[in-house]
Design an enzyme around this catalytic site. Structure first.
Site, PDB file in Angstrom:
ATOM      1  CG  ASN A   8      74.272 116.228 -63.836  1.00  0.00           C
ATOM      2  OD1 ASN A   8      73.904 117.321 -63.754  1.00  0.00           O
ATOM      3  ND2 ASN A   8      74.133 115.645 -65.230  1.00  0.00           N
ATOM      4  CE  LYS A  15      70.277 111.715 -64.116  1.00  0.00           C
ATOM      5  NZ  LYS A  15      70.211 112.317 -65.345  1.00  0.00           N
ATOM      6  NE  ARG A  92      75.982 118.746 -67.821  1.00  0.00           N
ATOM      7  CZ  ARG A  92      75.372 117.889 -68.498  1.00  0.00           C
ATOM      8  NH1 ARG A  92      75.017 116.771 -68.656  1.00  0.00           N
ATOM      9  NH2 ARG A  92      75.119 118.329 -69.818  1.00  0.00           N
ATOM     10  CG  HIS A 180      74.569 118.969 -75.014  1.00  0.00           C
ATOM     11  ND1 HIS A 180      73.381 119.202 -76.090  1.00  0.00           N
ATOM     12  CD2 HIS A 180      73.730 118.528 -74.165  1.00  0.00           C
ATOM     13  CE1 HIS A 180      72.235 118.601 -75.663  1.00  0.00           C
ATOM     14  NE2 HIS A 180      72.359 118.330 -74.483  1.00  0.00           N
ATOM     15  CG  HIS A 207      74.705 115.409 -76.977  1.00  0.00           C
ATOM     16  ND1 HIS A 207      75.721 114.919 -76.089  1.00  0.00           N
ATOM     17  CD2 HIS A 207      73.596 115.156 -76.208  1.00  0.00           C
ATOM     18  CE1 HIS A 207      75.068 114.711 -74.907  1.00  0.00           C
ATOM     19  NE2 HIS A 207      73.846 114.867 -75.062  1.00  0.00           N
ATOM     20  N   GLY A 209      70.234 113.213 -77.857  1.00  0.00           N
ATOM     21  CA  GLY A 209      69.578 112.368 -76.590  1.00  0.00           C
ATOM     22  C   GLY A 209      68.239 113.004 -76.279  1.00  0.00           C
ATOM     23  NE  ARG A 240      65.682 120.656 -73.005  1.00  0.00           N
ATOM     24  CZ  ARG A 240      66.870 120.455 -72.841  1.00  0.00           C
ATOM     25  NH1 ARG A 240      67.673 121.063 -73.290  1.00  0.00           N
ATOM     26  NH2 ARG A 240      67.261 119.254 -72.456  1.00  0.00           N
ATOM     27  CG  ASP A 282      61.822 106.970 -74.318  1.00  0.00           C
ATOM     28  OD1 ASP A 282      62.477 107.128 -73.235  1.00  0.00           O
ATOM     29  OD2 ASP A 282      61.822 105.999 -75.180  1.00  0.00           O
ATOM     30  CG  MET A 283      63.948 107.907 -80.821  1.00  0.00           C
ATOM     31  SD  MET A 283      62.903 108.862 -82.015  1.00  0.00           S
ATOM     32  CE  MET A 283      63.701 110.225 -82.346  1.00  0.00           C
ATOM     33  CB  ILE A 328      68.672 109.237 -80.054  1.00  0.00           C
ATOM     34  CG1 ILE A 328      67.648 109.484 -79.261  1.00  0.00           C
ATOM     35  CG2 ILE A 328      68.138 108.856 -81.830  1.00  0.00           C
ATOM     36  CD1 ILE A 328      66.645 110.856 -79.552  1.00  0.00           C
ATOM     37  N   GLY A 329      71.905 108.693 -80.597  1.00  0.00           N
ATOM     38  CA  GLY A 329      72.949 108.536 -81.666  1.00  0.00           C
ATOM     39  C   GLY A 329      73.589 107.366 -81.319  1.00  0.00           C
ATOM     40  CD  GLU A 378      77.079 114.823 -71.101  1.00  0.00           C
ATOM     41  OE1 GLU A 378      76.431 113.896 -71.213  1.00  0.00           O
ATOM     42  OE2 GLU A 378      76.561 116.041 -71.565  1.00  0.00           O
TER      43      GLU A 378
HETATM   44  P1  AMP Z   1      69.988 110.463 -73.270  1.00  0.00           P
HETATM   45  O1  AMP Z   1      69.379 111.583 -72.848  1.00  0.00           O
HETATM   46  O2  AMP Z   1      71.188 110.707 -73.896  1.00  0.00           O
HETATM   47  O3  AMP Z   1      70.105 109.373 -71.991  1.00  0.00           O
HETATM   48  O4  AMP Z   1      69.209 109.602 -74.399  1.00  0.00           O
HETATM   49  C1  AMP Z   1      67.893 109.424 -73.961  1.00  0.00           C
HETATM   50  C2  AMP Z   1      66.989 109.084 -75.369  1.00  0.00           C
HETATM   51  O5  AMP Z   1      67.753 108.086 -76.128  1.00  0.00           O
HETATM   52  C3  AMP Z   1      65.706 108.721 -75.151  1.00  0.00           C
HETATM   53  O6  AMP Z   1      64.728 109.379 -76.366  1.00  0.00           O
HETATM   54  C4  AMP Z   1      65.596 107.393 -75.566  1.00  0.00           C
HETATM   55  O7  AMP Z   1      64.461 106.781 -75.994  1.00  0.00           O
HETATM   56  C5  AMP Z   1      66.718 107.261 -76.745  1.00  0.00           C
HETATM   57  N1  AMP Z   1      67.221 105.726 -76.785  1.00  0.00           N
HETATM   58  C6  AMP Z   1      67.955 105.285 -75.908  1.00  0.00           C
HETATM   59  N2  AMP Z   1      68.126 103.624 -76.404  1.00  0.00           N
HETATM   60  C7  AMP Z   1      67.470 103.734 -77.721  1.00  0.00           C
HETATM   61  C8  AMP Z   1      67.442 103.053 -78.848  1.00  0.00           C
HETATM   62  N3  AMP Z   1      67.834 101.582 -78.758  1.00  0.00           N
HETATM   63  N4  AMP Z   1      66.771 103.298 -79.982  1.00  0.00           N
HETATM   64  C9  AMP Z   1      66.324 104.590 -79.915  1.00  0.00           C
HETATM   65  N5  AMP Z   1      66.380 105.534 -79.134  1.00  0.00           N
HETATM   66  C10 AMP Z   1      66.977 105.136 -77.800  1.00  0.00           C
END
Ligand code: AMP
Length: 405
Positions: A8, A15, A92, A180, A207, A209, A240, A282-283, A328-329, A378
């Site tokens: 990727n 990666k 990818r 995705h 999805h 993230g 975005r 970042d969530m 996040i999900g 993926e």
């Molecule tokens: P991804 O791109 O799928 O790796 O997802 C990254 C996002 O998931 C980032 O915004 C992270 O802050 C969020 N994330 C990962 N773990 C948690 C968690 N335990 N609680 C809230 N958000 C999370």
């Protein structure tokens, strides 16, 4: 060890994962690695099956000037130090354009066709293709497979595929592609094992993230996506915008004097959760922040997910299940709970205890719409596609039982 290398490649990092093939044709991830800091401070990091460190080393900047060089160094490390020569490489590739509705074995003609799609995905396509080209030049007999983020959505109905613009633009590729797709395909393929009673039904997969989108799936096939021509559309993401009135883009260019490149950079990198909160993309950081705009950005995200769920339920003409996936999900108890609360009108009733323990099914027994968490994969999807095409190509030299599971 017979292995598939999954790649990727981005603009400043690559990666990779290595999947070993067992005697029964199953794929198991053995190595996960990344070369990042390309062009600044290149560093190779890799871990094994238990998270054990296999490599963590820095390289001089001049020895790894670009992504293809980084992949060649990683491949040399795999070969020289782990005695690993992959049977094939799966890549990818963000865009398969209007024509590729499935993965494809790569040759020079395929590369040329994919290069023509660069205008549709200028931020990703060139970085995905550069290492493919260099592997093709250096190892011409090594099978390479391109797996597309768009392919899973390619049999959308015409109604879903068009924008209300003159048809000549649609004909030249301005369409609602959706992205995705490898994640959604993995989940659609997993549902018959996880929840056979809904696998053929109408399912929304969220999805969520750093990149975020949602897909309406019916009978295992994508019928609608929140993303469109680019991966900018739909839900607000880490950086975005998500869905935005095109008038805002015109305003940025006419009133704020942004060039197309500046507007693009702004929409991809400075908006979303980061732009709205002014705190972080970042969530987790937003959830830990006491800044009221961090809380507002989360509220907005939850609101938009629920809003788009309504749209997708309309596309499906009903709903049989809802699935959360990605960072996040899969991990945020609080965000899942808040989204589910907004979907109660659709028949969602979350079980707080099951949600708190990240159970595979997090809705109450009596919930009209069952809700699931399905961790996405993926890379495994890419490895499976790569193996399948390899089997098709070499059906005489690969044992019959070797089939992607
Ligand atoms: P991804 O791109 O799928 O790796 O997802 C990254 C996002 O998931 C980032 O915004 C992270 O802050 C969020 N994330 C990962 N773990 C948690 C968690 N335990 N609680 C809230 N958000 C999370």
């Amino acid at each position: 060890m017979d292995a598939i290398l999954v790649v990727n490649a981005g603009s400043s990092s690559v990666k990779f994962q290595v999947f070993a093939l067992d005697g029964e044709g199953r794929l198991r991830r053995e190595i996960k690695g990344q070369m990042d800091g390309i062009g600044s401070r290149p560093r190779l990091r890799a871990t094994g099956t238990t998270g054990d460190t296999l490599a963590d080393r820095a390289y001089p900047i001049e020895s790894i000037p670009d992504v293809p060089a980084a992949l060649l160094v990683a491949a040399a490390w795999l070969r020289d130090e782990l005695q690993l020569s992959p049977l094939a490489v799966g890549h990818r590739v963000v865009h398969g354009g209007p024509d590729y509705d499935r993965p494809v074995l790569i040759d020079h003609g395929v590369v040329a066709r994919l290069e023509r799609l660069t205008t549709l995905a200028p931020l990703h396509q060139p970085h995905n293709l550069a290492p493919i080209r260099s592997l093709l030049a250096k190892f011409p007999s090594l099978p390479q497979v391109a797996c597309f983020d768009t392919a899973f959505h390619r049999d959308h109905d015409e109604l879903a595929d068009h924008y209300a613009i003159p048809r000549r633009l649609h004909d030249e590729g301005v369409r609602r592609y959706g992205f995705h797709g490898l994640s959604y395909e993995y989940i659609a393929k997993s549902l018959p094992n996880i929840a056979p009673e809904i696998a053929q039904g109408r399912v929304i997969v969220a999805h969520l993230g750093s990149g975020a989108s949602m897909c309406a799936i019916h009978g295992g096939r994508s019928v609608e996506s929140t993303m469109g021509f680019t991966a900018l559309d739909g839900l607000p993401m880490g950086t975005r915008t998500g869905q935005i009135d095109p008038g805002v883009v015109l305003y940025l260019m006419s009133a704020k004097g942004m060039s197309p490149a500046e507007a693009q950079d702004f929409l991809y990198r400075d908006c979303g959760l980061k732009g709205l909160s002014g705190v972080s993309n970042d969530m987790r950081e937003l959830q830990n922040s006491s800044d009221p705009w961090a809380a507002f950005a989360i509220d907005h995200f939850v609101y938009r997910v629920a809003l788009h769920a309504g749209m997708l339920a309309a596309a499906l003409q009903g709903l049989d299940a809802f699935v959360f996936t990605a960072g996040i999900g899969e991990n945020s108890v609080g965000i899942r709970a808040r989204i589910a609360e907004r979907l109660e009108w659709l028949g969602v009733s979350l079980d707080p205890a099951e949600n708190a323990r990240h159970a595979p099914r997090i809705s109450r027994a009596g919930s009209r719409i069952p809700v699931y968490i399905v961790p996405t994969n993926e890379e495994l999807m890419i490895a499976q596609h790569t193996l399948s095409l390899l089997c098709d190509r070499h059906s005489s030299s690969i044992p019959k039982q070797v089939r992607a599971s």
